[in-house]
Design a protein around this motif. Sequence first.
Motif, short mmCIF file in Angstrom:
data_model
loop_
_atom_site.label_atom_id
_atom_site.label_comp_id
_atom_site.label_asym_id
_atom_site.label_seq_id
_atom_site.Cartn_x
_atom_site.Cartn_y
_atom_site.Cartn_z
N VAL A 199 0.85 -1.19 0.00
CA VAL A 199 0.00 0.00 0.00
C VAL A 199 0.89 1.24 0.00
N THR A 200 0.72 2.09 -1.00
CA THR A 200 1.60 3.24 -1.21
C THR A 200 0.80 4.47 -1.62
N ASN A 201 1.19 5.60 -1.09
CA ASN A 201 0.59 6.87 -1.51
C ASN A 201 1.27 7.32 -2.80
N LEU A 206 5.56 10.46 -6.41
CA LEU A 206 5.80 11.62 -7.27
C LEU A 206 6.71 12.64 -6.60
N GLU A 207 6.56 12.81 -5.28
CA GLU A 207 7.42 13.76 -4.58
C GLU A 207 8.87 13.27 -4.54
N ARG A 208 9.05 11.97 -4.43
CA ARG A 208 10.40 11.41 -4.47
C ARG A 208 11.05 11.68 -5.83
N VAL A 222 11.14 24.25 -14.07
CA VAL A 222 10.12 24.59 -13.08
C VAL A 222 9.17 23.41 -12.94
N LEU A 223 9.02 22.91 -11.72
CA LEU A 223 8.10 21.81 -11.46
C LEU A 223 6.79 22.35 -10.91
N VAL A 224 5.70 21.93 -11.53
CA VAL A 224 4.36 22.34 -11.10
C VAL A 224 3.62 21.10 -10.60
N ARG A 225 3.06 21.19 -9.40
CA ARG A 225 2.32 20.07 -8.81
C ARG A 225 0.83 20.38 -8.84
N ASP A 226 0.06 19.48 -9.42
CA ASP A 226 -1.38 19.63 -9.50
C ASP A 226 -2.00 18.31 -9.04
N TYR A 227 -2.06 18.13 -7.71
CA TYR A 227 -2.46 16.85 -7.14
C TYR A 227 -3.91 16.85 -6.69
N ASP A 228 -4.52 15.69 -6.77
CA ASP A 228 -5.84 15.47 -6.16
C ASP A 228 -5.60 14.76 -4.83
N PRO A 229 -5.70 15.47 -3.71
CA PRO A 229 -5.36 14.86 -2.41
C PRO A 229 -6.33 13.79 -1.96
N SER A 230 -7.48 13.67 -2.64
CA SER A 230 -8.47 12.67 -2.23
C SER A 230 -8.19 11.28 -2.77
N ILE A 231 -7.16 11.13 -3.61
CA ILE A 231 -6.86 9.82 -4.20
C ILE A 231 -6.41 8.86 -3.10
N PRO A 232 -7.06 7.70 -2.97
CA PRO A 232 -6.64 6.73 -1.94
C PRO A 232 -5.32 6.07 -2.32
N ASP A 233 -4.74 5.37 -1.35
CA ASP A 233 -3.46 4.69 -1.58
C ASP A 233 -3.62 3.59 -2.63
N LEU A 234 -2.53 3.38 -3.36
CA LEU A 234 -2.48 2.32 -4.37
C LEU A 234 -1.72 1.12 -3.85
N ILE A 235 -1.97 -0.04 -4.47
CA ILE A 235 -1.17 -1.24 -4.17
C ILE A 235 -0.19 -1.40 -5.32
N PHE A 351 -2.23 5.13 -16.24
CA PHE A 351 -3.49 4.74 -15.62
C PHE A 351 -3.24 3.50 -14.76
N LEU A 352 -3.57 3.58 -13.48
CA LEU A 352 -3.35 2.48 -12.55
C LEU A 352 -4.66 2.16 -11.83
N PRO A 353 -5.09 0.89 -11.82
CA PRO A 353 -6.34 0.53 -11.13
C PRO A 353 -6.24 0.81 -9.63
N LEU A 354 -7.34 1.30 -9.08
CA LEU A 354 -7.39 1.59 -7.64
C LEU A 354 -7.91 0.43 -6.83
N GLU A 355 -8.55 -0.53 -7.51
CA GLU A 355 -9.11 -1.66 -6.77
C GLU A 355 -8.57 -2.96 -7.36
N GLN A 356 -8.59 -4.00 -6.56
CA GLN A 356 -8.08 -5.28 -7.02
C GLN A 356 -9.09 -6.01 -7.91
N GLY A 357 -10.38 -5.92 -7.52
CA GLY A 357 -11.42 -6.59 -8.30
C GLY A 357 -11.81 -5.75 -9.49
#
Length: 361
Positions: A199-201, A206-208, A222-235, A351-357
């Motif tokens: 489980v990884t944020n 991206l910050e690393r 110049v690095l611009v960050r446009d994040y959606d903070p509501s995204i749950p952790d990925l596996i 594009f990365l799936p957020l759920e296993q099923g």
Amino acid sequence: MIINDSLHRLLLDNLTTATLLLNADLRLEYMNPAAEMLLAVSGQRSHGQFISELFTETREALGALRQAVAEAHPFNKREAVLTTQTGQSLTVDYAVTPVLSRGATMLLLEMHPRDRLLRITKEEAQISKQETTKLLVRGLAHEIKNPLGGIRGAAQLLARELPEESLKDYTNVIIEESDRLRNLVDRMLGSNKLPSLAVTNVHEVLERVASLVEAESQGSVVLVRDYDPSIPDLIIDREQMIQAVLNIMRNAMQALASKPELRPGRITLRTRTLRQFTIGYIRHRLVTKIEIIDNGPGIPPELQETIFYPMVSGRADGTGLGLAITQNIISQHQGLIECESHPGQTVFSIFLPLEQGATPT
């Protein structure tokens, strides 16, 4: 006029085909839930709106609709590109059928979205190319590594028989170049190691990468960050994903460095979630979309179809392995990577799936 017959209304409401009914002035009388979902609007709130307020089409298309009303003549249009109120672009096929009601001609529009089908077709072609490339590379690697082992072994044996120590410099060159070629072939093949999932944020990943790029660029980008903070952790495998994103970011840095006149170079990291997104044959309820966007010169059109192939590079000193490795990592995570590029903007989308099923399509 609004559809009042309860049975007809029930049937239309349960159709999976997006259906709209327009009056003779091309104003909305009715849309079913499938159309509301497709156009991202409310049927009740949109009642009475002119068709161009629901979505924009070409002037020729509006003319064809008016002609259909005047002549009661049906027609079909394929792969029409519509822009919704939210700014989303849709590719649809639609059929227009004039309907006579109480002495007035109305238009019944049936819309069939093509975006998903086109995306699936594109992904199938990309996956097929990837598998074909893997087979070719593995076959080529086998043919290269076997002779390399013999050459290296023969050079080692020859070094033992040489009468002068200075002559070993030549055999050392043979051994070192054989090792270099072997390492290059191993990189072409990619890692056979399965991802170490945890489980990884995604924003930690991206910050690393951002910290590494900022250190390497020394302020030239110049690095611009446009994040959606509501995204749950990925596996995901954190280290592999860092490598995948870093490969893209370094390519962007090198592209920006090749055109000093474009400075200040800018790279944007953007994250979003998408619903009901299809990757291959699997429809995922939720996916994370990571975009790496730069304002560089763009990828030459002749390379855009092959940039994920090994040994394909737009730079004279490039190995052409970075994007091939990235694609392999994303594929191991059941994800997808795409690229769109033109002068002034290149966008890599992961594009990365957020759920296993997931649900097979």
